[in-house]
Design a protein around this motif. Structure first.
Motif, PDB file in Angstrom:
ATOM      1  N   ALA A 292      20.986  46.683  79.194  1.00 18.48           N
ATOM      2  CA  ALA A 292      20.165  46.302  78.033  1.00 18.48           C
ATOM      3  C   ALA A 292      20.954  46.440  76.740  1.00 18.48           C
ATOM      4  CB  ALA A 292      18.903  47.164  77.980  1.00 18.48           C
ATOM      5  N   ASP A 293      21.859  47.429  76.663  1.00 18.85           N
ATOM      6  CA  ASP A 293      22.674  47.609  75.457  1.00 18.85           C
ATOM      7  C   ASP A 293      23.607  46.422  75.228  1.00 18.85           C
ATOM      8  OD1 ASP A 293      21.616  50.134  74.870  1.00 18.85           O
ATOM      9  OD2 ASP A 293      23.000  51.104  76.261  1.00 18.85           O
ATOM     10  N   MET A 294      23.872  45.649  76.274  1.00 15.34           N
ATOM     11  CA  MET A 294      24.792  44.519  76.150  1.00 15.34           C
ATOM     12  C   MET A 294      24.091  43.253  75.662  1.00 15.34           C
ATOM     13  SD  MET A 294      27.077  45.085  79.563  1.00 15.34           S
ATOM     14  CE  MET A 294      28.018  46.598  79.759  1.00 15.34           C
ATOM     15  N   ARG A 295      22.805  43.377  75.392  1.00 20.74           N
ATOM     16  CA  ARG A 295      22.018  42.286  74.823  1.00 20.74           C
ATOM     17  C   ARG A 295      22.027  41.033  75.699  1.00 20.74           C
ATOM     18  NH1 ARG A 295      23.750  42.861  68.391  1.00 20.74           N
ATOM     19  NH2 ARG A 295      23.105  45.045  68.183  1.00 20.74           N
ATOM     20  N   LEU A 296      21.962  41.257  77.004  1.00 19.32           N
ATOM     21  CA  LEU A 296      21.818  40.136  77.919  1.00 19.32           C
ATOM     22  C   LEU A 296      20.392  39.609  77.835  1.00 19.32           C
ATOM     23  CD1 LEU A 296      23.675  41.619  81.009  1.00 19.32           C
ATOM     24  CD2 LEU A 296      24.538  39.854  79.460  1.00 19.32           C
ATOM     25  N   ARG A 297      20.211  38.334  78.138  1.00 14.78           N
ATOM     26  CA  ARG A 297      18.875  37.734  78.046  1.00 14.78           C
ATOM     27  C   ARG A 297      17.916  38.430  79.020  1.00 14.78           C
ATOM     28  NH1 ARG A 297      19.403  31.558  79.904  1.00 14.78           N
ATOM     29  NH2 ARG A 297      20.978  31.502  78.249  1.00 14.78           N
ATOM     30  N   PRO A 298      16.650  38.486  78.664  1.00 16.13           N
ATOM     31  CA  PRO A 298      15.677  39.235  79.474  1.00 16.13           C
ATOM     32  C   PRO A 298      15.652  38.807  80.940  1.00 16.13           C
ATOM     33  CG  PRO A 298      14.709  38.603  77.366  1.00 16.13           C
ATOM     34  CD  PRO A 298      16.035  37.917  77.440  1.00 16.13           C
ATOM     35  N   GLU A 299      15.823  37.511  81.193  1.00 11.57           N
ATOM     36  CA  GLU A 299      15.784  37.052  82.586  1.00 11.57           C
ATOM     37  C   GLU A 299      16.871  37.724  83.424  1.00 11.57           C
ATOM     38  OE1 GLU A 299      14.895  33.305  80.045  1.00 11.57           O
ATOM     39  OE2 GLU A 299      16.060  35.169  79.899  1.00 11.57           O
ATOM     40  N   LEU A 300      18.080  37.860  82.853  1.00 15.13           N
ATOM     41  CA  LEU A 300      19.169  38.496  83.591  1.00 15.13           C
ATOM     42  C   LEU A 300      18.901  39.988  83.782  1.00 15.13           C
ATOM     43  CD1 LEU A 300      22.336  36.789  82.032  1.00 15.13           C
ATOM     44  CD2 LEU A 300      21.277  36.348  84.255  1.00 15.13           C
ATOM     45  N   LEU A 301      18.355  40.623  82.774  1.00 18.68           N
ATOM     46  CA  LEU A 301      18.017  42.049  82.912  1.00 18.68           C
ATOM     47  C   LEU A 301      16.980  42.262  84.007  1.00 18.68           C
ATOM     48  CD1 LEU A 301      17.832  43.135  79.150  1.00 18.68           C
ATOM     49  CD2 LEU A 301      19.688  43.543  80.775  1.00 18.68           C
ATOM     50  N   ASP A 302      16.012  41.352  84.096  1.00 24.54           N
ATOM     51  CA  ASP A 302      14.998  41.454  85.151  1.00 24.54           C
ATOM     52  C   ASP A 302      15.636  41.309  86.529  1.00 24.54           C
ATOM     53  OD1 ASP A 302      13.042  41.806  83.262  1.00 24.54           O
ATOM     54  OD2 ASP A 302      12.356  39.715  83.284  1.00 24.54           O
ATOM     55  N   VAL A 303      16.573  40.358  86.652  1.00 22.96           N
ATOM     56  CA  VAL A 303      17.245  40.149  87.935  1.00 22.96           C
ATOM     57  C   VAL A 303      18.050  41.385  88.318  1.00 22.96           C
ATOM     58  CG1 VAL A 303      19.080  38.855  89.089  1.00 22.96           C
ATOM     59  CG2 VAL A 303      17.343  37.636  87.778  1.00 22.96           C
ATOM     60  N   LEU A 304      18.819  41.935  87.374  1.00 25.85           N
ATOM     61  CA  LEU A 304      19.634  43.118  87.662  1.00 25.85           C
ATOM     62  C   LEU A 304      18.766  44.296  88.071  1.00 25.85           C
ATOM     63  CD1 LEU A 304      22.203  42.811  84.732  1.00 25.85           C
ATOM     64  CD2 LEU A 304      22.616  42.354  87.151  1.00 25.85           C
ATOM     65  N   SER A 305      17.631  44.449  87.406  1.00 30.73           N
ATOM     66  CA  SER A 305      16.715  45.529  87.762  1.00 30.73           C
ATOM     67  C   SER A 305      16.152  45.323  89.162  1.00 30.73           C
ATOM     68  CB  SER A 305      15.582  45.602  86.737  1.00 30.73           C
ATOM     69  OG  SER A 305      14.647  46.600  87.094  1.00 30.73           O
ATOM     70  N   ALA A 306      15.784  44.070  89.470  1.00 31.10           N
ATOM     71  CA  ALA A 306      15.226  43.774  90.795  1.00 31.10           C
ATOM     72  C   ALA A 306      16.254  43.994  91.894  1.00 31.10           C
ATOM     73  CB  ALA A 306      14.715  42.333  90.834  1.00 31.10           C
ATOM     74  N   LEU A 307      17.538  43.749  91.580  1.00 27.43           N
ATOM     75  CA  LEU A 307      18.605  43.941  92.557  1.00 27.43           C
ATOM     76  C   LEU A 307      19.001  45.406  92.697  1.00 27.43           C
ATOM     77  CD1 LEU A 307      20.927  40.902  91.715  1.00 27.43           C
ATOM     78  CD2 LEU A 307      19.491  41.185  93.746  1.00 27.43           C
ATOM     79  N   GLY A 308      18.470  46.248  91.798  1.00 25.28           N
ATOM     80  CA  GLY A 308      18.745  47.675  91.903  1.00 25.28           C
ATOM     81  C   GLY A 308      19.992  48.142  91.184  1.00 25.28           C
TER      82      GLY A 308
ATOM     83  N   GLN B 119      32.575  46.233  83.896  1.00 22.65           N
ATOM     84  CA  GLN B 119      31.478  45.483  83.279  1.00 22.65           C
ATOM     85  C   GLN B 119      31.213  45.964  81.852  1.00 22.65           C
ATOM     86  OE1 GLN B 119      28.407  46.162  86.166  1.00 22.65           O
ATOM     87  NE2 GLN B 119      29.409  44.893  87.720  1.00 22.65           N
ATOM     88  N   LYS B 120      31.297  47.262  81.629  1.00 22.22           N
ATOM     89  CA  LYS B 120      31.093  47.788  80.280  1.00 22.22           C
ATOM     90  C   LYS B 120      32.135  47.244  79.314  1.00 22.22           C
ATOM     91  CE  LYS B 120      29.210  52.196  81.976  1.00 22.22           C
ATOM     92  NZ  LYS B 120      29.470  53.633  82.140  1.00 22.22           N
ATOM     93  N   GLU B 121      33.374  47.116  79.786  1.00 21.16           N
ATOM     94  CA  GLU B 121      34.459  46.678  78.913  1.00 21.16           C
ATOM     95  C   GLU B 121      34.512  45.163  78.759  1.00 21.16           C
ATOM     96  OE1 GLU B 121      36.370  48.681  77.214  1.00 21.16           O
ATOM     97  OE2 GLU B 121      35.539  50.507  78.083  1.00 21.16           O
TER      98      GLU B 121
END
Length: 564
Positions: free
Chosen positions: A13-29, A37-39
């Motif tokens: 979320a700190d990387m300001r990715l669009r909400p749809e991608l954040l939802d997918v990442l959360s669903a994938l665990g 990825q941080k860098e």
């Protein structure tokens, strides 16, 4: 360690990715970004070029896939792709395509894997329907560019994944030709496990003021490891990892073990699998409430569970006194993670065991961990069915010995005495051992787990070609092999890596599957596994090597030898 504005750990979320991608990442665990990825994600989402040194297993696919998807407009700007990802093998093309599809499905991202051996017609149909991301091997991408079927005018991003391996396989000229066909305004991303001068040369020619990232080279991290931890690794294909884990646990018989997984979904699936195999496994990840976490830890400390299957985030701060084993179900995404994980055993003078399951493509990351920790992690042979049966018999013997030492057998004396009236005492004892062994859960119908070999880096660069005819370039075992004749040789500028690259790029073989290569002036002979010879011949019918389309067939008696 990377922190956000509030001083905490950086999240997706700190990387300001669009909400749809954040939802997918959360669903994938996915609970937190890996170091690469941080860098990489922030500068890539800003459109910067990037040169990254990172091995397989560090999470680099998501590191470049998420920024591409973040900048994706609805249904693209037209039929042509906005991103082109070049990879060395069809296996990796499929894996990267699946990752793009998994992350970008909610956005309607259209992803096309493009590699040798797949029908051209199917790829042409997909291109006509419109595609946003093309993931291709260099040879097949260049074929489409040459035919005019792949329009790169709207391309915004080019990713070279595992660039050093592509160069090792002879794709340097293809890469240069592909980059020359892309817009000068493109964003260029290059990931490589090593950064030899040839990679630096490509970066200087094709990257503009790139961000440089190097993973896994922090000095001194190895000081946290301890000689009380016995470390070993096991090479195993992804499909056989649950069976391999179960077998290792049966052999090791840990008092308590933590098994580290990358995602919540993997934790949940593996917990179910291990419980199905008769283990007492509990899941622990960031998607659980604190009350659930407390119950899990209580069961582990009380001995009613012996396996804790967890993500790194969930396992932070745990100190379990009875812990004897740590298992890395995947090679950790960073050497630092490996150090922290295995440090959970061997504390306060206690001995411990650290086991790591390594997929062939993750072998590079294991070597990176060895460099950082300055300790060798021996790659052991997976236990066979015979090993497992011997271990189970050993456990049966130990259980019987313990029972004999307890000296409370008098109530069974009458049973044995009555049986010895009819049977020999040894036969009675054998029957009792058999019953005890079968009641322990022994399963003689186990299947062997196939052996696999690493996709090596340091040893894959063989001797360079000399000026002598008939030079041999050994890349694999000679047994079970057959020779293929290629109608191109030294006079066409053919090198061993050109032949390896063509075969690996167009067929299902990897570089290490290929045996001896002999290059003469006007032809070449290449050893391949007998079972794959017809596939290679068919796959290379339309392929070009150094701009030429060679005849490829099984070797005939070209030099006074009997055909093989």
């Amino acid at each position: 360690m990377t922190e956000n504005a509030t001083g905490g750990e950086v999240t997706f979320a700190d990387m300001r990715l669009r909400p749809e991608l954040l939802d997918v990442l959360s669903a994938l665990g996915y609970e937190e970004p890996t170091p690469i990825q941080k860098e990489a994600i922030p500068p890539l989402t800003e459109g910067r070029d990037l040169l990254g040194q990172a091995a397989t297993g560090t999470g680099k696919t998501a590191a470049f896939a998420l920024p591409v998807l973040e900048r994706l407009t609805p249904q693209g700007d037209g039929a042509g792709p906005v991103a082109l990802v070049l990879v060395p093998t069809r296996e990796l093309a499929i894996q990267v395509s699946e990752a793009f599809h998994r992350y970008g499905r909610i956005l309607g991202a259209r992803v096309l894997p493009m590699y040798g051996g797949a029908p051209f017609g199917r790829q042409l149909q997909a291109i006509k329907r419109g595609v946003d991301v093309v993931v291709a091997t260099p040879g097949r991408a260049l074929d489409h560019i040459g035919r005019g079927t792949l329009d790169l005018e709207g391309l915004r991003t080019v990713v070279l994944d595992e660039a050093d391996e592509m160069l090792d396989m002879g794709f340097a000229d293809d890469i240069e030709a592909i980059l020359a066909a892309t817009p000068a305004t493109r964003q260029t991303v290059l990931f490589s496990a090593t950064l030899p001068p040839r990679i630096d040369g490509i970066a200087r020619r094709h990257l503009s003021d790139p961000v440089r990232i190097e993973m896994g080279h922090t000095a001194g991290e190895g000081r946290e490891t301890t000689p009380l931890v016995e470390q070993s690794a096991y090479l195993v294909a992804r499909a056989h990892k649950p069976a391999a884990l179960g077998r290792l646990l049966d052999i090791e018989a840990p008092t308590a073990a933590i098994i580290f997984c990358r995602t919540r979904d993997e934790v949940d699936q593996l917990t179910e699998t291990m419980n199905g195999r008769g283990h007492r496994a509990e899941a622990l990840h960031g998607g659980m409430e604190q009350e659930q976490r407390d119950r899990v830890m209580s069961r582990l400390r009380a001995g009613t569970a012996d396996l804790l299957i967890a993500t790194d985030v969930a396992a932070r701060g745990l100190d379990i006194e009875q812990l004897t084993h740590v298992v890395n179900y995947n090679v950790p995404s960073a050497p630092e993670s490996y150090v922290h994980r295995i440090g959970r055993v061997g504390r306060a003078g206690r001995e411990g065991v650290a086991l790591t399951l390594v997929e062939p493509r993750e072998h590079r990351m294991l070597k990176a961990i060895e460099r950082v920790t300055r300790q060798r992690i021996p790659v052991e042979r997976l236990p066979t069915v015979a090993d497992l049966q011997a271990r189970r018999m050993e456990l049966t013997r130990a259980a019987l010995e313990e029972c004999l030492l307890q000296d409370d057998l008098e109530s069974f004396h009458a049973v044995v005495e009555s049986l010895t009236d009819e049977f020999d005492l040894m036969e009675v004892a054998l029957a009792a051992v058999k019953l005890a062994h079968e009641s322990s859960g022994a399963t003689p119908d186990e299947e062997e787990i196939p052996e696999v070999a690493p996709r090596a880096v340091d040893k894959r660069r063989g001797p360079r070609e000399s000026a002598h005819d008939g030079e041999r370039y050994q890349r694999g075992p000679g047994g079970g092999m057959t020779r293929l004749f290629f109608s191109v040789g030294r006079s066409a500028g053919i090198r061993p890596q050109d032949l390896v690259g063509a075969i690996a790029g167009e067929s299902s073989l990897s570089g290490r599957d290929i045996g001896a290569i002999e290059i003469a002036d006007r032809f070449s002979l290449v050893e391949v596994p007998q079972a794959a010879a017809d596939e290679v011949i068919a796959a290379l019918r339309q392929a070009t090597i150094k701009g030429r389309r060679p005849t490829v067939r099984r070797e005939r008696d070209t030099r006074g030898r009997r055909p093989r």
